[in-house]
Design a protein around this motif. Structure first.
Motif, PDB file in Angstrom:
ATOM      1  N   UNK A   4      20.367  24.970  76.877  1.00 11.79           N
ATOM      2  CA  UNK A   4      20.744  26.362  77.137  1.00 11.79           C
ATOM      3  C   UNK A   4      21.775  26.425  78.263  1.00 11.79           C
ATOM      4  N   UNK A   5      21.591  25.608  79.280  1.00 13.70           N
ATOM      5  CA  UNK A   5      22.510  25.615  80.422  1.00 13.70           C
ATOM      6  C   UNK A   5      23.914  25.195  80.006  1.00 13.70           C
ATOM      7  N   UNK A   6      24.013  24.332  78.985  1.00 13.83           N
ATOM      8  CA  UNK A   6      25.310  23.871  78.512  1.00 13.83           C
ATOM      9  C   UNK A   6      26.101  24.967  77.795  1.00 13.83           C
ATOM     10  N   UNK A   7      25.419  25.896  77.155  1.00  9.14           N
ATOM     11  CA  UNK A   7      26.131  26.895  76.354  1.00  9.14           C
ATOM     12  C   UNK A   7      26.161  28.294  76.979  1.00  9.14           C
ATOM     13  N   UNK A   8      25.381  28.522  78.027  1.00 13.56           N
ATOM     14  CA  UNK A   8      25.324  29.851  78.653  1.00 13.56           C
ATOM     15  C   UNK A   8      26.606  30.138  79.420  1.00 13.56           C
ATOM     16  N   UNK A   9      26.821  31.415  79.718  1.00 14.63           N
ATOM     17  CA  UNK A   9      27.843  31.763  80.701  1.00 14.63           C
ATOM     18  C   UNK A   9      27.119  32.126  81.996  1.00 14.63           C
ATOM     19  N   UNK A  10      27.706  31.728  83.096  1.00 20.01           N
ATOM     20  CA  UNK A  10      27.086  31.950  84.401  1.00 20.01           C
ATOM     21  C   UNK A  10      27.472  33.323  84.931  1.00 20.01           C
ATOM     22  N   UNK A  11      26.876  33.688  86.022  1.00 28.66           N
ATOM     23  CA  UNK A  11      27.239  34.929  86.680  1.00 28.66           C
ATOM     24  C   UNK A  11      26.514  36.147  86.145  1.00 28.66           C
ATOM     25  N   UNK A  12      25.385  35.944  85.488  1.00 35.30           N
ATOM     26  CA  UNK A  12      24.609  37.091  85.011  1.00 35.30           C
ATOM     27  C   UNK A  12      24.191  37.931  86.210  1.00 35.30           C
ATOM     28  N   UNK A  13      24.240  39.230  86.047  1.00 32.34           N
ATOM     29  CA  UNK A  13      23.947  40.166  87.122  1.00 32.34           C
ATOM     30  C   UNK A  13      22.729  41.007  86.772  1.00 32.34           C
ATOM     31  N   UNK A 106      18.952  33.156  80.775  1.00 34.32           N
ATOM     32  CA  UNK A 106      18.608  31.757  81.017  1.00 34.32           C
ATOM     33  C   UNK A 106      18.078  31.643  82.444  1.00 34.32           C
ATOM     34  N   UNK A 107      16.900  31.021  82.574  1.00 26.22           N
ATOM     35  CA  UNK A 107      16.206  30.932  83.856  1.00 26.22           C
ATOM     36  C   UNK A 107      16.005  29.470  84.240  1.00 26.22           C
ATOM     37  N   UNK A 108      16.200  29.196  85.529  1.00 24.17           N
ATOM     38  CA  UNK A 108      15.955  27.853  86.068  1.00 24.17           C
ATOM     39  C   UNK A 108      15.215  28.024  87.383  1.00 24.17           C
ATOM     40  N   UNK A 109      14.072  27.362  87.529  1.00 20.78           N
ATOM     41  CA  UNK A 109      13.249  27.501  88.732  1.00 20.78           C
ATOM     42  C   UNK A 109      12.953  28.972  89.051  1.00 20.78           C
ATOM     43  N   UNK A 110      12.631  29.726  88.007  1.00 18.04           N
ATOM     44  CA  UNK A 110      12.279  31.151  88.108  1.00 18.04           C
ATOM     45  C   UNK A 110      13.429  32.035  88.573  1.00 18.04           C
ATOM     46  N   UNK A 111      14.650  31.530  88.518  1.00 14.63           N
ATOM     47  CA  UNK A 111      15.824  32.290  88.937  1.00 14.63           C
ATOM     48  C   UNK A 111      16.771  32.445  87.749  1.00 14.63           C
ATOM     49  N   UNK A 112      17.351  33.622  87.603  1.00 15.34           N
ATOM     50  CA  UNK A 112      18.340  33.877  86.569  1.00 15.34           C
ATOM     51  C   UNK A 112      19.597  33.076  86.887  1.00 15.34           C
ATOM     52  N   UNK A 113      20.034  32.242  85.943  1.00 13.43           N
ATOM     53  CA  UNK A 113      21.232  31.433  86.180  1.00 13.43           C
ATOM     54  C   UNK A 113      22.343  31.734  85.182  1.00 13.43           C
TER      55      UNK A 113
END
Length: 141
Positions: A4-13, A106-113
């Protein structure tokens, strides 16, 4: 293995549940996005839903409600869906297909990434994968 991290876009608000829909529309414009995860109280808090630009139009404006008085929390419904950043792309597709959703936080360590949208899928998946996903998400069955 594509994750998921490979295909997501970052900067979700995030948008806090107490914020109004006119403010949500401004955030969407400023960040060039069509959806915002709704947090219970504020930044990186418990997710209570996802607000889309379509929600603002259909559930607020078209219903004669005032977007400067209606909050993101007013439109938060159901159980929000998300995926772990390390989940394989097959799990991403399954989550989106099963729940017939077009955007997935997409969440990593309980944080939205990040966020995965249709555009992200189109950029990273094969034509066959996209066709299968679209058939299941958009079918009326």
């Amino acid at each position: 293995m594509t994750t998921a991290k490979d295909i997501m876009h970052t900067g979700a608000t995030w948008i806090p549940a107490h914020e109004t829909l006119d403010r949500a529309a401004q955030l969407m414009r400023d960040h060039n996005v069509g959806a915002l995860p709704i947090s219970e109280n504020g930044e990186q808090d418990r997710m209570v839903g996802i607000l889309t630009d379509r929600d603002i139009v259909v559930a607020c404006v078209a219903m004669g409600r005032d977007p400067s008085k209606t909050t993101a929390g007013d439109l938060a419904q159901g159980t929000p869906r998300w995926i772990d950043a390390e989940a394989e792309v097959e799990a991403v597709l399954e989550e989106m297909q099963t729940h017939r959703i077009r955007r997935l936080p997409v969440v990593e360590n309980k944080m939205l990434v990040g966020m995965i949208s249709e555009a992200d899928l189109a950029q990273h998946l094969s034509d066959d994968q996209i066709a299968g996903w679209a058939e299941k998400v958009y079918s009326r069955n």
